[in-house]
Design a protein around this motif. Sequence first.
Motif, mmCIF file in Angstrom:
data_model
loop_
_atom_site.group_PDB
_atom_site.id
_atom_site.type_symbol
_atom_site.label_atom_id
_atom_site.label_comp_id
_atom_site.label_asym_id
_atom_site.label_seq_id
_atom_site.Cartn_x
_atom_site.Cartn_y
_atom_site.Cartn_z
ATOM 1 N N ALA A 1 47.359 51.476 -25.056
ATOM 2 C CA ALA A 1 46.313 51.959 -24.152
ATOM 3 C C ALA A 1 46.406 53.448 -23.876
ATOM 4 O O ALA A 1 45.555 54.005 -23.189
ATOM 5 C CB ALA A 1 46.370 51.186 -22.835
ATOM 6 N N ALA A 2 47.440 54.115 -24.407
ATOM 7 C CA ALA A 2 47.586 55.561 -24.237
ATOM 8 C C ALA A 2 46.955 56.269 -25.440
ATOM 9 O O ALA A 2 46.897 55.711 -26.535
ATOM 10 C CB ALA A 2 49.054 55.927 -24.112
ATOM 11 N N PRO A 3 46.514 57.510 -25.254
ATOM 12 C CA PRO A 3 45.843 58.211 -26.354
ATOM 13 C C PRO A 3 46.792 58.730 -27.434
ATOM 14 O O PRO A 3 46.350 59.159 -28.502
ATOM 15 C CB PRO A 3 45.137 59.370 -25.654
ATOM 16 N N GLY A 4 48.078 58.729 -27.168
ATOM 17 C CA GLY A 4 49.068 59.197 -28.126
ATOM 18 C C GLY A 4 50.429 58.664 -27.747
ATOM 19 O O GLY A 4 50.563 57.814 -26.862
ATOM 20 N N HIS A 5 51.473 59.178 -28.390
ATOM 21 C CA HIS A 5 52.803 58.597 -28.251
ATOM 22 C C HIS A 5 53.802 59.504 -27.548
ATOM 23 O O HIS A 5 55.004 59.249 -27.612
ATOM 24 C CB HIS A 5 53.331 58.205 -29.632
ATOM 25 N N GLY B 1 45.079 60.275 -20.604
ATOM 26 C CA GLY B 1 46.434 59.746 -20.571
ATOM 27 C C GLY B 1 46.575 58.658 -19.519
ATOM 28 O O GLY B 1 45.753 58.523 -18.614
ATOM 29 N N ARG B 2 47.639 57.896 -19.643
ATOM 30 C CA ARG B 2 47.804 56.732 -18.766
ATOM 31 C C ARG B 2 49.110 56.820 -17.993
ATOM 32 O O ARG B 2 50.157 57.148 -18.545
ATOM 33 C CB ARG B 2 47.795 55.443 -19.596
ATOM 34 N N THR C 1 48.781 50.681 -13.088
ATOM 35 C CA THR C 1 48.389 51.591 -14.160
ATOM 36 C C THR C 1 46.992 52.147 -13.925
ATOM 37 O O THR C 1 46.143 51.499 -13.306
ATOM 38 C CB THR C 1 48.465 50.876 -15.528
ATOM 39 N N ALA C 2 46.777 53.378 -14.394
ATOM 40 C CA ALA C 2 45.478 54.035 -14.256
ATOM 41 C C ALA C 2 45.364 55.113 -15.322
ATOM 42 O O ALA C 2 46.367 55.600 -15.857
ATOM 43 C CB ALA C 2 45.323 54.642 -12.860
#
Length: 272
Positions: free
Chosen positions: A47-51, A138-139, A263-264
Amino acid sequence: MPTNAAPAPDEPHRARDMAESFGTDPARYDRARPRYPDTLVRRIVAAAPGHDVLDVGCGTGIAARQFQAAGCTVLGVDVDARMAGFARERGLPVDVAGFETWDAAGRTFDAVVAGQTWHWIDPAAGGAKAADVLRPGGRVALMWNVYRPGDDLADAFAAAHRAALPDAPRMPWNRSAHDAYGAVFDKVADGLRATGSFGAPERWEAAWEQPYTRDAWLEHLTTSGEAALHTPRQAADLLARTGAVIDELGGTFTMPYVTVAVTAVRTGASVS
């Protein structure tokens, strides 16, 4: 020195003696504390845009290593140099600082995570700092492992706790730990909302179980924040009485858990 004063249920971040007690024996902490469900870790990563991940209050690196195993690059931040040193020895880069005042030096991340630590963070200042270091989209994902014992086990542990600590300000087995954490979850979500920088907070949950031997559970108890408030005599009595409960169960038992993530998603442009 530890005091017997307990923090208000919705203000555990003010209990500094408890918050800074975990580094006494980092190896024991790392060995005794439960991990987090891989299903939840993978859900957060997906669910995050990257790592690129920041692990707040990373401690010995328990959660961080799981995110690394899921393909992430992880930086830890922890206030305790002893815990940070243990994590560094196992391959996690760590900045030693309190998160609220940590200097990110322009670094930003795809996810800000925390495992069993965000209740030690000021919810307003922590939410603002998370917003500051997250990239748009981002999360933030703040996790807690929560006990869910059956009534019989909870009653037996409560009786042992009450006998050993009759004057304790808090009885951890009187009600569902999930309910007890409810005020914390609400306060954390309110802190994220107050920044005006996140979408609506959600709670993600994953149920699982952990088998324990007598010795493993007693070691786990010694790593709790509340253990820092007990005198040596109280601690020994509590462990003996709790051990007797487990002996009655045949020396082993299984603890049901639910892991909750508040989470948000970071909205808008960076505030930096």
